[in-house]
Design a protein around this motif. Structure first.
Motif, PDB file in Angstrom:
ATOM      1  N   VAL A 190      34.225  55.539  47.940  1.00  0.00           N
ATOM      2  CA  VAL A 190      33.997  54.098  47.338  1.00  0.00           C
ATOM      3  C   VAL A 190      35.351  53.645  47.539  1.00  0.00           C
ATOM      4  O   VAL A 190      35.368  52.349  48.004  1.00  0.00           O
ATOM      5  N   GLU A 191      36.524  53.962  47.225  1.00  0.00           N
ATOM      6  CA  GLU A 191      37.737  53.561  47.341  1.00  0.00           C
ATOM      7  C   GLU A 191      38.093  53.071  48.451  1.00  0.00           C
ATOM      8  O   GLU A 191      38.494  52.008  48.839  1.00  0.00           O
ATOM      9  N   GLU A 192      37.787  53.948  49.594  1.00  0.00           N
ATOM     10  CA  GLU A 192      37.980  53.498  51.005  1.00  0.00           C
ATOM     11  C   GLU A 192      37.034  52.246  51.526  1.00  0.00           C
ATOM     12  O   GLU A 192      37.496  51.551  52.107  1.00  0.00           O
ATOM     13  N   ARG A 193      35.832  52.374  50.947  1.00  0.00           N
ATOM     14  CA  ARG A 193      35.035  51.327  51.271  1.00  0.00           C
ATOM     15  C   ARG A 193      35.575  49.749  50.664  1.00  0.00           C
ATOM     16  O   ARG A 193      35.274  48.808  51.404  1.00  0.00           O
ATOM     17  N   MET A 194      35.988  50.110  49.408  1.00  0.00           N
ATOM     18  CA  MET A 194      36.450  48.811  48.704  1.00  0.00           C
ATOM     19  C   MET A 194      37.874  48.083  49.675  1.00  0.00           C
ATOM     20  O   MET A 194      37.892  46.877  50.009  1.00  0.00           O
ATOM     21  N   MET A 195      38.732  49.066  50.234  1.00  0.00           N
ATOM     22  CA  MET A 195      39.653  48.529  51.103  1.00  0.00           C
ATOM     23  C   MET A 195      39.382  47.996  52.316  1.00  0.00           C
ATOM     24  O   MET A 195      39.503  46.770  52.647  1.00  0.00           O
ATOM     25  N   GLN A 196      38.302  48.662  52.951  1.00  0.00           N
ATOM     26  CA  GLN A 196      37.437  48.024  54.102  1.00  0.00           C
ATOM     27  C   GLN A 196      36.959  46.549  53.718  1.00  0.00           C
ATOM     28  O   GLN A 196      37.221  45.878  54.606  1.00  0.00           O
ATOM     29  N   LEU A 197      36.236  46.675  52.832  1.00  0.00           N
ATOM     30  CA  LEU A 197      35.694  45.045  52.429  1.00  0.00           C
ATOM     31  C   LEU A 197      36.874  44.079  51.960  1.00  0.00           C
ATOM     32  O   LEU A 197      36.608  43.133  52.551  1.00  0.00           O
ATOM     33  N   ARG A 198      37.960  44.606  51.581  1.00  0.00           N
ATOM     34  CA  ARG A 198      39.035  43.567  51.042  1.00  0.00           C
ATOM     35  C   ARG A 198      39.498  43.131  52.350  1.00  0.00           C
ATOM     36  O   ARG A 198      39.737  41.920  52.486  1.00  0.00           O
ATOM     37  N   HIS A 199      39.776  43.903  53.247  1.00  0.00           N
ATOM     38  CA  HIS A 199      40.165  43.718  54.634  1.00  0.00           C
ATOM     39  C   HIS A 199      39.219  42.622  55.463  1.00  0.00           C
ATOM     40  O   HIS A 199      39.693  41.797  56.116  1.00  0.00           O
ATOM     41  N   GLU A 200      37.829  43.102  55.546  1.00  0.00           N
ATOM     42  CA  GLU A 200      37.031  42.750  56.251  1.00  0.00           C
ATOM     43  C   GLU A 200      36.760  40.959  55.537  1.00  0.00           C
ATOM     44  O   GLU A 200      36.362  40.226  56.466  1.00  0.00           O
ATOM     45  N   HIS A 201      36.982  40.860  54.422  1.00  0.00           N
ATOM     46  CA  HIS A 201      36.687  39.407  53.762  1.00  0.00           C
ATOM     47  C   HIS A 201      37.941  38.843  53.301  1.00  0.00           C
ATOM     48  O   HIS A 201      38.027  38.188  52.266  1.00  0.00           O
ATOM     49  N   GLU A 202      39.098  39.181  54.059  1.00  0.00           N
ATOM     50  CA  GLU A 202      40.329  38.732  53.574  1.00  0.00           C
ATOM     51  C   GLU A 202      40.540  37.248  53.432  1.00  0.00           C
ATOM     52  O   GLU A 202      41.375  36.499  52.773  1.00  0.00           O
ATOM     53  N   ASP A 203      39.615  36.311  54.083  1.00  0.00           N
ATOM     54  CA  ASP A 203      39.555  34.982  54.137  1.00  0.00           C
ATOM     55  C   ASP A 203      38.953  34.586  52.955  1.00  0.00           C
ATOM     56  O   ASP A 203      39.347  33.527  52.220  1.00  0.00           O
ATOM     57  N   ILE A 204      38.365  35.465  51.990  1.00  0.00           N
ATOM     58  CA  ILE A 204      38.011  34.897  50.677  1.00  0.00           C
ATOM     59  C   ILE A 204      38.541  35.828  49.426  1.00  0.00           C
ATOM     60  O   ILE A 204      38.552  35.228  48.260  1.00  0.00           O
ATOM     61  N   VAL A 205      39.093  36.855  49.824  1.00  0.00           N
ATOM     62  CA  VAL A 205      39.661  37.691  48.636  1.00  0.00           C
ATOM     63  C   VAL A 205      41.158  36.952  48.429  1.00  0.00           C
ATOM     64  O   VAL A 205      42.123  37.242  49.056  1.00  0.00           O
ATOM     65  N   ALA A 206      41.096  36.208  47.218  1.00  0.00           N
ATOM     66  CA  ALA A 206      42.167  35.712  46.759  1.00  0.00           C
ATOM     67  C   ALA A 206      43.215  36.890  46.124  1.00  0.00           C
ATOM     68  O   ALA A 206      44.622  36.809  46.208  1.00  0.00           O
ATOM     69  N   SER A 207      42.451  37.591  45.337  1.00  0.00           N
ATOM     70  CA  SER A 207      43.511  38.828  44.803  1.00  0.00           C
ATOM     71  C   SER A 207      42.628  40.143  44.525  1.00  0.00           C
ATOM     72  O   SER A 207      41.227  39.909  44.446  1.00  0.00           O
ATOM     73  N   ASN A 208      43.052  41.126  44.542  1.00  0.00           N
ATOM     74  CA  ASN A 208      42.381  42.201  44.284  1.00  0.00           C
ATOM     75  C   ASN A 208      43.315  43.184  43.220  1.00  0.00           C
ATOM     76  O   ASN A 208      44.576  43.630  43.496  1.00  0.00           O
ATOM     77  N   PHE A 209      42.545  44.090  42.245  1.00  0.00           N
ATOM     78  CA  PHE A 209      43.364  44.895  41.511  1.00  0.00           C
ATOM     79  C   PHE A 209      42.851  46.113  41.398  1.00  0.00           C
ATOM     80  O   PHE A 209      41.550  46.195  41.135  1.00  0.00           O
ATOM     81  N   HIS A 210      43.458  47.380  41.329  1.00  0.00           N
ATOM     82  CA  HIS A 210      42.882  48.471  41.295  1.00  0.00           C
ATOM     83  C   HIS A 210      43.332  49.367  39.961  1.00  0.00           C
ATOM     84  O   HIS A 210      44.711  49.156  39.781  1.00  0.00           O
ATOM     85  N   SER A 211      42.716  49.860  39.161  1.00  0.00           N
ATOM     86  CA  SER A 211      43.163  50.632  38.019  1.00  0.00           C
ATOM     87  C   SER A 211      42.322  51.929  37.812  1.00  0.00           C
ATOM     88  O   SER A 211      41.008  52.051  37.910  1.00  0.00           O
ATOM     89  N   HIS A 212      43.054  52.957  37.009  1.00  0.00           N
ATOM     90  CA  HIS A 212      42.327  54.069  36.760  1.00  0.00           C
ATOM     91  C   HIS A 212      41.719  53.824  35.244  1.00  0.00           C
ATOM     92  O   HIS A 212      42.301  53.340  34.352  1.00  0.00           O
ATOM     93  N   VAL A 213      40.662  54.323  35.123  1.00  0.00           N
ATOM     94  CA  VAL A 213      39.779  53.932  33.911  1.00  0.00           C
ATOM     95  C   VAL A 213      39.065  55.216  33.260  1.00  0.00           C
ATOM     96  O   VAL A 213      38.240  55.825  33.915  1.00  0.00           O
ATOM     97  N   GLY A 214      39.644  55.721  32.177  1.00  0.00           N
ATOM     98  CA  GLY A 214      38.988  57.242  31.663  1.00  0.00           C
ATOM     99  C   GLY A 214      39.625  58.319  32.470  1.00  0.00           C
ATOM    100  O   GLY A 214      40.551  58.268  33.348  1.00  0.00           O
ATOM    101  N   ASP A 215      38.803  59.424  32.334  1.00  0.00           N
ATOM    102  CA  ASP A 215      39.146  60.753  33.242  1.00  0.00           C
ATOM    103  C   ASP A 215      38.823  60.641  34.693  1.00  0.00           C
ATOM    104  O   ASP A 215      39.768  61.072  35.381  1.00  0.00           O
ATOM    105  N   HIS A 216      37.699  60.157  35.091  1.00  0.00           N
ATOM    106  CA  HIS A 216      37.241  60.280  36.653  1.00  0.00           C
ATOM    107  C   HIS A 216      36.932  58.969  37.192  1.00  0.00           C
ATOM    108  O   HIS A 216      36.338  58.933  38.234  1.00  0.00           O
ATOM    109  N   ASN A 217      37.087  57.956  36.480  1.00  0.00           N
ATOM    110  CA  ASN A 217      36.912  56.617  37.070  1.00  0.00           C
ATOM    111  C   ASN A 217      38.006  55.576  37.384  1.00  0.00           C
ATOM    112  O   ASN A 217      39.039  55.661  37.034  1.00  0.00           O
ATOM    113  N   CYS A 218      37.779  54.817  38.361  1.00  0.00           N
ATOM    114  CA  CYS A 218      38.440  53.632  38.875  1.00  0.00           C
ATOM    115  C   CYS A 218      37.820  52.436  38.657  1.00  0.00           C
ATOM    116  O   CYS A 218      36.675  52.280  38.640  1.00  0.00           O
ATOM    117  N   MET A 219      38.403  51.389  38.593  1.00  0.00           N
ATOM    118  CA  MET A 219      37.966  49.938  38.473  1.00  0.00           C
ATOM    119  C   MET A 219      38.613  49.228  39.433  1.00  0.00           C
ATOM    120  O   MET A 219      39.876  49.186  39.765  1.00  0.00           O
TER     121      MET A 219
END
Length: 139
Positions: free
Chosen positions: A68-97
Motif C-alpha cells: 500500500v505504501e508503494e501504491r500511495m507513492m505511485q498515486l502521489r506522483h501520478e497525480h502531482e498536478d492535484i496533490v498539494a501536500s502529502n503527510f505520512h505517519s505511523h499509527v499504533g503498532d502496525h498501521n500507517c496513515m
C-alpha cells in the motif's frame, strides 16, 4: 434485476450481517444496493461541478506485508498536478496513515479517491471535499 457475485473477507461479511440486522435491512442485497447508490452519488453533486475544490483524503493501512505504501507513492506522483501536500505517519503498532491535500476539480478528485479506494489492503479511506474561496462548508 441483475445478480452480482462479490467476494469479500469473512470479517466484512460478518460486519455487514450485523449492520443489516441492527438497522432493519431485509438482507445483504438491500444493504449493498443502498451502499452502491450512496457511493455512486457521492461525486454527482451538481453544485460542485465546474468549481475549484480542495479535497482531504486519509488512508489507514497495515504497513507489514503490503504494498500500500508503494501504491500511495505511485498515486502521489501520478497525480502531482492535484496533490498539494502529502503527510505520512505511523499509527499504533502496525498501521500507517497517509494524508493527501488535493486541489482540483470534481473529476480529478473523484478519480484520485477511486484509485485510493481500489488499492488492495487499505483498512480505511475517508475524504471530504469543499469548494475553494467561497466560504461554503465541507461537503
Amino acid at each position: 434485476m441483475g445478480v452480482v457475485s462479490v467476494s469479500m473477507p469473512d470479517s466484512l461479511v460478518e460486519r455487514i450481517d450485523e449492520f443489516t440486522e441492527e438497522h432493519g435491512y431485509t438482507g445483504r442485497s438491500e444493504f449493498l444496493r443502498e451502499a452502491a447508490r450512496d457511493l455512486l452519488g457521492e461525486f454527482e453533486d451538481r453544485k460542485l461541478e465546474d468549481r475549484e475544490l480542495m479535497g482531504i483524503v486519509t488512508v489507514v493501512f497495515d504497513y507489514e506485508g503490503t504494498t500500500v505504501e508503494e501504491r500511495m507513492m505511485q498515486l502521489r506522483h501520478e497525480h502531482e498536478d492535484i496533490v498539494a501536500s502529502n503527510f505520512h505517519s505511523h499509527v499504533g503498532d502496525h498501521n500507517c496513515m497517509e494524508l493527501f491535500i488535493l486541489e482540483g476539480n470534481l473529476e480529478q478528485i473523484s478519480t484520485f479517491v477511486g484509485k485510493i479506494r481500489a488499492t488492495t489492503d487499505t483498512k480505511t479511506v475517508d475524504y471530504s471535499v469543499t469548494p475553494i474561496g467561497d466560504g461554503e462548508g465541507i461537503v
